[in-house]
Scaffold this active site. Structure first.
Site, PDB file in Angstrom:
ATOM      1  N   ASP A 209       0.835  -1.201   0.000  1.00 14.69           N
ATOM      2  CA  ASP A 209       0.000   0.000   0.000  1.00 14.69           C
ATOM      3  C   ASP A 209       0.873   1.256   0.000  1.00 14.69           C
ATOM      4  O   ASP A 209       1.872   1.316   0.727  1.00 14.69           O
ATOM      5  CB  ASP A 209      -0.876  -0.041   1.270  1.00 14.69           C
ATOM      6  CG  ASP A 209      -1.998   0.961   1.252  1.00 14.69           C
ATOM      7  OD1 ASP A 209      -2.819   0.912   0.332  1.00 14.69           O
ATOM      8  OD2 ASP A 209      -2.059   1.806   2.178  1.00 14.69           O
ATOM      9  N   GLU A 259      15.751 -14.312  -0.243  1.00 11.12           N
ATOM     10  CA  GLU A 259      16.234 -15.273   0.749  1.00 11.12           C
ATOM     11  C   GLU A 259      15.270 -16.471   0.823  1.00 11.12           C
ATOM     12  O   GLU A 259      15.689 -17.618   0.860  1.00 11.12           O
ATOM     13  CB  GLU A 259      16.278 -14.519   2.080  1.00 11.12           C
ATOM     14  CG  GLU A 259      16.833 -15.256   3.240  1.00 11.12           C
ATOM     15  CD  GLU A 259      16.560 -14.437   4.523  1.00 11.12           C
ATOM     16  OE1 GLU A 259      16.799 -13.201   4.544  1.00 11.12           O
ATOM     17  OE2 GLU A 259      16.088 -15.057   5.492  1.00 11.12           O
TER      18      GLU A 259
END
Ligand code: GLC
Length: 547
Positions: A209, A259
């Site tokens: 957002d 990751e």
């Protein structure tokens, strides 16, 4: 093993506005169990994934974009166990799940904001937000002249522990949504924890957002043009948005995603709500070590005009595709007037022009190179509900400005699924339940059961478009080649032999390819492209390129 195929580069994602999708409990508000029940419907439609609007604990001043706890589910929508079931069910069906994360601001009920209120001026707890003394002799004027996006000043004054009026805090949206201070390292660390919390629960990524927000000018100076800020509800104040520091956050979030990918080969996606003035600035957000995608709103805001569409598509292809990312096309979302209504104006009501154009625009979008997002209900051709009475409106824009201009309730009315009367199957099993916004009687025509049964429906157009897109190697990511076309018509070729053309006018034009189209948004006899219609053809590649 790392996945070779970057699924997100041409994914089509369906935005689920949870409170209006499907209600499993009979309280008139959609919920996560409802989303799970609707997954087979979405799988059948053929989307690659869903983005879930915020379902976190929240006082709902801005329907969940005021988050009080980033790592839980509001009881209104279910609980974490239900969330896990949803993720498992979606994974089984091969549907990706994206969450909506809100890092620019939280809820005034967030424990850290409550702590800041009681900790007082100068405290570490206040440093996580933007607290400042007011101006004027008694500090009764806001610290600067910024406006809030949803009306009124961007500052509210607090009452200190001694009962006296005290400091002010910054909120670019409503006073119930205090802005985080991203210059405080604790804020970034907390969001890293939040990302990991949900990644550990199996999500495929996040819609971010207000992704051009987060940082403000460090001195929070006055804006030079408060009039313009007021007119635009501060959406362009260059001191409040699009600060260069934000890019480091996206680089760090990207590395967290990588990751997780390195562990299991599943690529996680970051898609930003990035509202910036130009395609070139937009492109900076999708550099290869930042966000994977950023919504390209220029398509949504382009008027129904061939030249305007050609311009925004060309700019996006040049600036965004030039970064190595793909363009993320958007025609609608939970903040915008629904497409059928938007494109219908100022056509006379009942002319069907808005619907014809919305169908054509959908085919155009699905033929463009890159990824696309579809807001729930667009696959039904739902119009905006424009006549909701004032007393049912919930949008804070209405509450704070008293004006109906740009209010968003009309695109958030709960979906019709079946039957002749409200709640139209929105509320499973409880016929007397009242949806949180009233559904008009005419929603019966748009119910999903009718749409599925009628091969001429919007639903079939979307479904057929999505199926072809999945089957044809020419579609999805790649480039486009503009073709020579008469005024008012846009035509382009994709890869080897796929041609898409859209007639923006109302009079028929000649088709760029002879023969019957593979798919068209309305009746399309061989050799003709009727007005307000788009079509896809396979061709032998003999069309002339645009000069
Ligand atoms: C975004 C959301 C909108 C929300 C606002 C504040 O623009 O899409 O619905 O009100 O941010 O969080």
């Amino acid at each position: 093993m790392l996945s070779k195929y970057h699924w997100w580069r041409d994914a089509v994602i369906y935005q689920v506005y949870v409170r209006s999708f499907l209600d499993s409990t009979g309280d008139g508000v959609g919920d996560l169990a409802g989303v799970r029940a609707g997954l087979p419907y979405l799988k059948k439609l053929g989307v690659d994934g869903i983005w879930l609007s915020p379902f976190y604990p929240s006082p709902q001043h801005d329907h969940g974009y005021d988050v009080a706890d980033y790592c839980d589910v509001d009881p209104l929508f279910g609980d974490l166990a239900e969330f896990d079931l949803l993720v498992t069910a979606a994974r089984r069906l091969g549907v990706k799940v994206l969450l909506d994360i809100v890092p620019n601001h939280c809820s005034s009920e967030h424990p850290w904001f409550q702590e800041a209120l009681s900790a007082g001026p100068g405290s570490a707890a206040r440093a996580r937000f933007h607290f400042a003394d007011g101006r004027g002799a008694d500090g009764s004027e806001p610290p600067n002249n910024w406006h809030a996006m949803f009306g009124g000043p961007a500052w509210s004054r607090v009452t200190e522990a001694d009962g006296r009026p005290g400091q002010w805090y910054l909120h670019m949206f409503t006073p119930e949504q205090p802005d985080w201070n991203w210059r405080d390292p604790q804020v970034g660390a907390e969001f890293d924890r939040v990302l990991r919390f949900w990644l550990d629960r199996g999500v495929d990524g996040f819609r971010i957002d207000v992704a051009a927000g987060l940082f403000k000018h460090p001195e929070l100076p006055d804006s030079d043009d408060p009039e313009a800020d007021a007119r635009t509800r501060d959406s362009v104040n260059p001191l409040a948005w699009n600060q260069p520091e934000v890019h480091a956050v996206w680089r760090s979030w990207r590395s967290i995603c990588e990751e997780y990918t390195a562990r299991d080969g599943r690529e996680r996606l970051l898609v930003g709500e990035v509202s910036v003035p130009t395609a070139r600035e937009h492109a900076l957000y999708v550099r290869s070590d930042e966000l994977h995608q950023a919504f390209f709103f220029d398509l949504l805001s382009a008027p129904w005009d061939a030249d305007a569409f050609r311009k925004v598509v060309s700019e996006a292809m040049q600036d965004i595709a030039g970064t190595g990312s793909t363009v993320t096309w958007v025609l609608n979302n939970h903040d915008q007037v629904r497409t059928v209504t938007r494109y219908g104006e100022p056509a006379p009501e009942g002319s069907g022009l808005g619907a014809a154009r919305a169908r054509a625009a959908a085919l155009l979008m699905l033929a463009l190179p890159g990824a696309a997002y579809i807001y729930q209900g667009e696959e039904l051709g739902l119009p905006e509900v424009v006549d909701l009475p004032d007393d049912v409106l919930t949008d804070p824009i209405f509450r704070r400005t008293g004006s109906r201009a740009r209010i968003r309730d009309g695109c958030r009315v709960p979906l019709p699924w079946s039957g002749q009367a409200s709640p139209f199957g929105f509320t499973s099993g409880v016929e007397s339940a009242k949806p949180w916004l009233p559904q008009p009687e005419y929603f019966a025509e748009y119910a999903t059961d009718r749409a599925l049964a009628d091969t001429r429906s919007f639903w079939h157009l979307y479904r057929d478009g999505l199926q072809l897109r999945a089957a044809l190697p020419q579609l999805g990511e790649g480039t486009l080649r503009w073709l020579d076309s008469p005024p008012g018509v846009l035509a382009f070729a994709r890869g080897d032999g796929l041609v898409c053309a859209v007639n923006f006018g109302t009079a028929p034009s000649s088709a760029p390819v002879s023969g019957t189209p593979l798919l068209s948004s309305g009746p399309c006899p061989a050799g003709v492209l009727p007005g307000s219609t788009a079509a896809w053809w396979m061709s032998d590649g003999t069309e002339s390129p645009a000069p």
